[in-house]
Design a protein around this motif. Structure first.
Motif, PDB file in Angstrom:
ATOM      1  N   ASP A 203       0.876  -1.174   0.000  1.00  0.00           N
ATOM      2  CA  ASP A 203       0.000   0.000   0.000  1.00  0.00           C
ATOM      3  C   ASP A 203       0.908   1.218   0.000  1.00  0.00           C
ATOM      4  N   SER A 205       0.656   4.471  -0.770  1.00  0.00           N
ATOM      5  CA  SER A 205       0.364   5.779  -0.176  1.00  0.00           C
ATOM      6  C   SER A 205       0.384   5.695   1.354  1.00  0.00           C
ATOM      7  N   ARG A 206      -0.039   4.559   1.907  1.00  0.00           N
ATOM      8  CA  ARG A 206       0.052   4.385   3.356  1.00  0.00           C
ATOM      9  C   ARG A 206       1.521   4.408   3.799  1.00  0.00           C
ATOM     10  N   LEU A 208       4.055   5.810   2.375  1.00  0.00           N
ATOM     11  CA  LEU A 208       4.625   7.162   2.273  1.00  0.00           C
ATOM     12  C   LEU A 208       4.147   8.048   3.427  1.00  0.00           C
ATOM     13  N   ASP A 209       2.898   7.866   3.841  1.00  0.00           N
ATOM     14  CA  ASP A 209       2.408   8.624   5.007  1.00  0.00           C
ATOM     15  C   ASP A 209       3.166   8.221   6.271  1.00  0.00           C
ATOM     16  N   TYR A 245      11.490   4.926  -2.204  1.00  0.00           N
ATOM     17  CA  TYR A 245      10.670   6.143  -2.191  1.00  0.00           C
ATOM     18  C   TYR A 245      11.513   7.413  -2.332  1.00  0.00           C
ATOM     19  N   ARG A 258       4.881  17.898   0.508  1.00  0.00           N
ATOM     20  CA  ARG A 258       3.596  17.282   0.873  1.00  0.00           C
ATOM     21  C   ARG A 258       3.479  17.086   2.375  1.00  0.00           C
TER      22      ARG A 258
END
Ligand code: XUL
Ligand code: CO
Length: 443
Positions: A203, A205-206, A208-209, A245, A258
């Motif tokens: 996952d 986007s998770r 990266l958060d 990443y 971001r």
């Protein structure tokens, strides 16, 4: 001085470009004043602990080849760590560079509980402090090994398990504390396994958060303990993971924007990582300078035909000078420096080989710096660049950039004046020859 590198009894002298002595500097005259600072102050050179002292010279096909007696697993780990440290400081002192860099577990052994590992790190960094006070050698940066232990096989901050995230956070808290204790000028985060092997189980986007949250926690801890060094992320596009990443400087800038981290974190750009991402090293420097996130450099080089991170010593003034030029153009290093993230070739098994690698790399950087600085002082490239963009200083150029012209306005003007500007030469070959002339001339 300890007694491991006995074949090099004295500090490496500077003997000038005509010297044939392989154990002398030909270009790195550390006290030479260039512009407003000495060469040593401009270059801020550092030796790395891991490849030079903690790596046995193994590869995926075979065992270590190097003469590093302290890596013998039958030794008492703390005694071995102390022997390694003595040899490392002996080397840096004889080489005569001002800084070193380390990972927590280059210096301190694994083993026991988390609290015991912290105690070992405290004891060994106290010992390092003693060597630093005795020799005057300083710490360019510390960093945590968040990629080596099997628990991090699926990443540290980006791991699917929050308990692995917690363990990594605790490890960074320790490493930041000891980097602060040693007066480190920076703290580096290289996301060795912050990436993915397959999207089928990921996952993105998770993850990266999670990485954003992790870096925020590092920033908070830095301020809590009063660490004044710079936090740096080191870009790398792949290896060991298929996709990392922190791909390159531009990707990191987007991530920092971001997650509202642009004012807190800069980049540590490694030459071989830049080339693996498909960019020139100079491009990565110029990108970071332009975005205001340039911090430090891991100096090394790759191999044109081997598609992995070979971490060889830099040896080409031709390829280094344009990158150093971009550093000078950006105002030079503040807290950063040139850190030798470099590995000897596996067949370079003599103790003096470590000197040859570093001396050659240092002379390459020193000469590249002299070339780049001379081009900068003479405005050799800048005057051409100024001419090339001169139109933008005119009234119309400025009005466009102030947002005072629409597409319609420009269409009206182009129609009224039948604007048909003539192309102007970019003069690439002339400029390349100009750079070569500086390389030939500089002394
Ligand atoms: C790996 C690498 C590391 C970092 C520090 O490619 O460059 O040595 O510099 O973890
Ligand atoms: Co590196």
């Amino acid at each position: 001085m300890a007694d491991f590198f006995t074949a090099v009894p004295e500090p490496i002298p500077f003997e000038g470009p005509d010297s044939d002595n392989p154990l002398a500097f030909r270009w790195y005259d550390r006290d030479r004043v260039v512009g407003d600072k000495t060469l040593a102050e401009h270059l801020r050179l550092a030796v790395c602990y891991w490849h030079s002292f903690n790596w046995p010279g193994n590869d995926v096909f075979g065992d270590g080849t190097f003469d590093r007696p302290w890596l013998d697993p039958s030794l008492d780990p703390m005694a071995a760590a102390r022997t390694k440290m003595a040899a490392a400081f002996e080397f840096v002192e004889k080489l005569g560079v001002p800084f070193f860099s380390f990972h927590d577990h280059d210096m301190a052994p694994y083993g026991g509980s988390f609290a015991e590992e912290r105690a070992a790190l405290d004891a060994l960094t106290d010992e390092a402090l003693g060597h630093m006070e005795r020799t005057g050698i300083k710490l360019l940066w510390g960093t945590a090994r968040l990629f080596h232990h099997p628990r991090y096989m699926a990443g540290a901050a980006t791991n699917p398990d929050p308990e692995v995230f917690a363990r990594a956070a605790a490890q960074v808290a320790n490493c930041l504390d000891v980097t602060h204790k040693l007066g480190g000028a920076n703290y580096v985060m290289w996301g060795g396994r912050e990436g993915y092997e397959t999207l089928l189980n990921t996952d993105m986007s998770r993850e990266l958060d999670q990485l954003g949250r992790f870096i925020h926690m590092v920033v908070e801890h830095k301020h809590t303990i009063g660490f004044e060094g710079t936090l740096l992320i080191e870009p790398k596009p792949q290896e060991p993971t298929k996709h990392q990443y922190d791909y390159d400087s531009a990707t990191i800038y987007g991530f920092l924007e971001r997650h509202d981290l642009v004012d807190e974190v800069k980049v540590n750009i490694e030459v071989n990582h830049a080339t693996l991402s498909g960019h020139d090293f100079a491009h990565e420097i110029a990108t970071a300078v332009g975005l205001g996130i340039f911090g430090s450099v891991d100096a090394n080089r790759g191999d044109d035909r081997l598609g992995w991170d070979t971490d060889q010593f830099p040896n080409s003034v031709d390829s280094m000078a344009p990158a150093v030029y971009e550093i000078i153009r950006g105002g030079g290093f503040e807290t950063g420096g040139f850190m030798f993230d470099t590995k000897l070739r596996r067949m370079s098994i003599d103790r003096t080989d470590l000197f040859h690698g570093h001396i050659g790399g240092i002379d390459t950087l020193a000469r590249a710096f002299l070339v780049a600085h001379a081009m900068w002082e003479d405005r050799a490239l800048e005057s051409l660049r100024d001419d090339r963009y001169a139109g933008w200083s005119g009234a119309e150029g400025q009005a466009i950039m102030r947002g005072e012209r629409s597409l319609d306005d420009l269409r009206d003007r182009v129609t009224a004046e039948d604007l048909d500007p003539a192309p102007v030469s970019g003069a690439q070959e002339a400029l390349e020859t100009l750079v070569n002339r500086y390389i030939e001339r500089v002394r």
